[in-house]
Enzyme design. Structure first.
Site, PDB file in Angstrom:
ATOM      1  N   PRO A 193      29.818 -83.316 -11.230  1.00  0.00           N
ATOM      2  CA  PRO A 193      30.508 -84.480 -10.668  1.00  0.00           C
ATOM      3  C   PRO A 193      31.256 -85.219 -11.778  1.00  0.00           C
ATOM      4  CG  PRO A 193      28.129 -84.879 -10.781  1.00  0.00           C
ATOM      5  CD  PRO A 193      28.353 -83.437 -11.177  1.00  0.00           C
ATOM      6  N   ASP A 194      32.400 -85.800 -11.431  1.00  0.00           N
ATOM      7  CA  ASP A 194      33.136 -86.627 -12.391  1.00  0.00           C
ATOM      8  C   ASP A 194      32.597 -88.052 -12.265  1.00  0.00           C
ATOM      9  OD1 ASP A 194      35.032 -88.336 -13.661  1.00  0.00           O
ATOM     10  OD2 ASP A 194      36.446 -86.658 -13.672  1.00  0.00           O
ATOM     11  N   ILE A 195      31.835 -88.469 -13.263  1.00  0.00           N
ATOM     12  CA  ILE A 195      31.132 -89.760 -13.181  1.00  0.00           C
ATOM     13  C   ILE A 195      32.133 -90.914 -13.163  1.00  0.00           C
ATOM     14  CG2 ILE A 195      29.372 -91.215 -14.271  1.00  0.00           C
ATOM     15  CD1 ILE A 195      28.411 -88.539 -15.674  1.00  0.00           C
TER      16      ILE A 195
ATOM     17  N   ASP B 212      32.233 -80.287 -18.004  1.00  0.00           N
ATOM     18  CA  ASP B 212      32.928 -80.177 -16.713  1.00  0.00           C
ATOM     19  C   ASP B 212      32.204 -79.231 -15.773  1.00  0.00           C
ATOM     20  OD1 ASP B 212      34.991 -81.939 -17.302  1.00  0.00           O
ATOM     21  OD2 ASP B 212      36.047 -80.400 -18.461  1.00  0.00           O
TER      22      ASP B 212
ATOM     23  N   LYS C 194      13.663 -66.952 -20.594  1.00  0.00           N
ATOM     24  CA  LYS C 194      14.732 -66.723 -21.569  1.00  0.00           C
ATOM     25  C   LYS C 194      15.517 -65.460 -21.201  1.00  0.00           C
ATOM     26  CE  LYS C 194      15.631 -66.077 -26.460  1.00  0.00           C
ATOM     27  NZ  LYS C 194      15.087 -65.715 -27.757  1.00  0.00           N
TER      28      LYS C 194
ATOM     29  N   LYS D 236      41.922 -90.396 -12.300  1.00  0.00           N
ATOM     30  CA  LYS D 236      40.592 -91.012 -12.197  1.00  0.00           C
ATOM     31  C   LYS D 236      40.650 -92.417 -11.623  1.00  0.00           C
ATOM     32  CE  LYS D 236      38.714 -88.008 -15.672  1.00  0.00           C
ATOM     33  NZ  LYS D 236      37.393 -87.552 -16.054  1.00  0.00           N
TER      34      LYS D 236
ATOM     35  N   PHE E 102      37.571 -92.628 -21.641  1.00  0.00           N
ATOM     36  CA  PHE E 102      37.950 -92.113 -22.953  1.00  0.00           C
ATOM     37  C   PHE E 102      38.587 -90.743 -22.761  1.00  0.00           C
ATOM     38  CE2 PHE E 102      36.495 -94.371 -26.839  1.00  0.00           C
ATOM     39  CZ  PHE E 102      36.132 -95.563 -26.221  1.00  0.00           C
TER      40      PHE E 102
ATOM     41  N   ASN F  43      28.350 -79.913 -26.504  1.00  0.00           N
ATOM     42  CA  ASN F  43      29.560 -80.091 -27.301  1.00  0.00           C
ATOM     43  C   ASN F  43      29.234 -80.933 -28.535  1.00  0.00           C
ATOM     44  OD1 ASN F  43      30.082 -83.024 -26.698  1.00  0.00           O
ATOM     45  ND2 ASN F  43      30.039 -82.178 -24.617  1.00  0.00           N
TER      46      ASN F  43
ATOM     47  N   LYS G 265      45.076 -88.828 -16.816  1.00  0.00           N
ATOM     48  CA  LYS G 265      43.694 -89.244 -16.462  1.00  0.00           C
ATOM     49  C   LYS G 265      43.679 -90.611 -15.801  1.00  0.00           C
ATOM     50  CE  LYS G 265      41.445 -87.253 -20.338  1.00  0.00           C
ATOM     51  NZ  LYS G 265      41.357 -85.860 -20.185  1.00  0.00           N
TER      52      LYS G 265
HETATM   53  O1  C5P Z   1      38.128 -85.249 -17.387  1.00  0.00           O
HETATM   54  P1  C5P Z   1      37.961 -85.551 -18.824  1.00  0.00           P
HETATM   55  O2  C5P Z   1      36.664 -85.041 -19.383  1.00  0.00           O
HETATM   56  O3  C5P Z   1      39.089 -85.161 -19.678  1.00  0.00           O
HETATM   57  O4  C5P Z   1      37.919 -87.157 -18.881  1.00  0.00           O
HETATM   58  C1  C5P Z   1      37.302 -87.859 -19.891  1.00  0.00           C
HETATM   59  C2  C5P Z   1      36.772 -89.177 -19.373  1.00  0.00           C
HETATM   60  O5  C5P Z   1      36.077 -89.001 -18.149  1.00  0.00           O
HETATM   61  C3  C5P Z   1      35.734 -89.746 -20.298  1.00  0.00           C
HETATM   62  O6  C5P Z   1      35.761 -91.156 -20.151  1.00  0.00           O
HETATM   63  C4  C5P Z   1      34.440 -89.149 -19.776  1.00  0.00           C
HETATM   64  O7  C5P Z   1      33.313 -89.908 -20.159  1.00  0.00           O
HETATM   65  C5  C5P Z   1      34.682 -89.163 -18.291  1.00  0.00           C
HETATM   66  N1  C5P Z   1      34.029 -88.082 -17.548  1.00  0.00           N
HETATM   67  C6  C5P Z   1      32.992 -88.365 -16.671  1.00  0.00           C
HETATM   68  N2  C5P Z   1      32.420 -87.343 -15.938  1.00  0.00           N
HETATM   69  C7  C5P Z   1      32.839 -86.070 -16.061  1.00  0.00           C
HETATM   70  C8  C5P Z   1      33.888 -85.777 -16.953  1.00  0.00           C
HETATM   71  C9  C5P Z   1      34.450 -86.797 -17.687  1.00  0.00           C
HETATM   72  O8  C5P Z   1      32.599 -89.531 -16.576  1.00  0.00           O
HETATM   73  N3  C5P Z   1      32.266 -85.114 -15.350  1.00  0.00           N
END
Ligand code: C5P
Length: 420
Positions: A321-323, A293, A303, A357, A339, A224, A353
């Site tokens: 994974p959502d860190i 995501d 390739k 979260k 953020f 991105n 969020k």
């Molecule tokens: O879920 P979303 O991407 O909208 O949330 C954004 C926030 O979550 C940011 O702080 C981003 O760094 C964190 N994030 C994360 N791991 C992911 C997706 C988002 O830490 N897989």
């Protein structure tokens, strides 16, 4: 090297007395003078006789725009005072004395409070309470490593001086090692950092920044437009505020802010793997990274080519994974700041969020208005309400955010509340 999120004229209103003692690093003092002046400071140069062997007062006068002082018997008025006491007058209005280069001999003199030339006399006579002493040592590696110099450096620190560097690398004598004076841009960053409030002293802060890159095959991937500038600015601001900072960076080509430990990663999974073992050891976790995501379910080791029928390849994805959520759900999580880069309805999405979260603070902004830019507008959103930080360069915003987080850490009774 300064990153280009730096706020302009950061030293406006600061008066720096720049002292030069003798050493080949005097050549860097010209660039340093220019950098300090460009950052908004007024600079008064004072040189020792030895320094004059390496660079002329004419050069430094031209760059600082002020006559240079070299001699304690100089009868010109100093700082507007005609009492023939330059050693007193020069520091009375100064915000700091920066000696760059500080030679081994000059450090030894300072240590003993000797005062047999204008610069050492002025350092001894400066008001301790209002005029800090900053030293940029510059010498051969053997001189720096010598027990006498190390002892002097330790005692000077104990006496209240701040040492910047020295750096390491090639030396003018042809040897390689510790003892180089920091580069002018590095010294500028150190001086700017010195004047920032130490709101996070003794705290540890972990931060993610930049985009992730999810490979499809050896040459392609999904990513991105995040530049990492906001996260790098927060890392710098936190380090300036005295925190011990670890920055886990995606694919970002920005220089590492001074004093920050950096771990480079590419994928979301690698970012997760770097963050999770460190999270519980930190007081604060700031997630600025734009994490993908999803990642491709299969990674082709060759390739992906067009086939004979020109059929469009089918891509399947698995969720990353959502860190941030994973850190925030630890049994004893650090103070977590997320953020949210949105294209619309930023408050609605930020609130969602916050809950999903499990974090006490979300910093919301408009994605298209921030990606790659040097300035931004932030909205701080917590369970109680929201507050806007008006448009500014990212470093200024980062410093405001750091102060906000520090006040929440200190306000234990209600760490989640936005101050009015
Ligand atoms: O879920 P979303 O991407 O909208 O949330 C954004 C926030 O979550 C940011 O702080 C981003 O760094 C964190 N994030 C994360 N791991 C992911 C997706 C988002 O830490 N897989």
């Amino acid at each position: 090297m300064a990153i280009n999120t730096a706020a302009p004229l950061e030293l406006t209103g600061k008066h720096i007395v720049l002292g030069l003692s003798g050493g080949i690093a005097c050549y860097k003092a010209a660039e340093l003078t220019r950098a300090l002046v460009k950052a908004g400071a007024t600079v008064q140069v004072v040189m020792t006789e030895a320094a004059e062997q390496f660079i002329t007062a004419v050069t430094l006068q031209a760059l600082s725009g002020r006559p240079v002082f070299t001699n304690q018997w100089d009868s010109r008025s100093a700082a507007g005072m005609a009492n023939n006491m330059a050693h007193i007058n020069l520091t009375r209005e100064a915000d700091a004395v920066l000696v760059a280069p500080a030679s081994a001999d000059f450090m030894a003199k300072l240590l003993h409070g000797r005062a047999d030339d204008l610069l050492s006399l002025m350092c001894l006579a400066r008001p301790l309470a209002t005029c800090p002493l900053l030293l940029a040592p510059a010498m051969n590696r053997e001189m720096w490593a010598h027990p006498a110099t190390q002892r002097n450096a330790a005692q000077l620190r104990a006496d209240g001086a701040t040492l910047f560097g020295p750096g390491s690398g090639d030396q003018a004598c042809g040897e390689v090692g510790d003892g180089r004076m920091l580069e002018p841009e590095e010294l500028l960053d150190e001086v700017i950092a010195f004047f920032q409030p130490k709101a996070l002293l003794g705290r540890r802060l972990l931060i993610t920044a930049g985009p992730t890159f999810e490979p499809l095959d050896p040459v392609r991937g999904l990513t991105n437009l995040s530049s990492g500038k906001m996260g790098f600015a927060v890392a710098r601001a936190a380090a300036e505020a005295g925190a011990e900072v670890t920055l886990v960076a995606g694919v970002v080509h920005l220089p590492t802010p001074r004093g920050v430990r950096r771990i480079d990663v590419r994928t979301a999974q690698q970012m997760f793997d770097a963050v999770m073992p460190l999270a519980a050891q930190n007081d604060v976790f700031v997630a600025t990274a734009a994490v993908a995501d999803w990642r491709p379910a299969a990674l082709s080791d060759r390739k992906i080519k067009k086939d004979k029928n020109n059929a469009t390849p089918m891509l399947n994805f698995v969720e990353n994974p959502d860190i941030l959520a994973s850190v925030a759900h630890l049994p004893q999580p650090p103070y977590c700041v997320g953020f949210a880069a949105e294209s619309h309805d930023i408050l609605v999405h930020a609130r969602e969020k916050l809950v999903r979260k499990n974090v006490p603070l979300i910093v919301a902004n408009l994605g298209p208005a921030t990606f790659g830019r040097d300035d931004n507008t932030l909205t701080l959103v917590d369970a109680q309400g929201h507050r806007e930080l008006p448009r500014a360069d990212k470093l200024t915003l980062a410093r405001q955010l750091v102060l906000e987080v520090a006040s929440r850490l200190n306000n234990k009774s209600d760490p989640t509340k936005l101050p009015a």
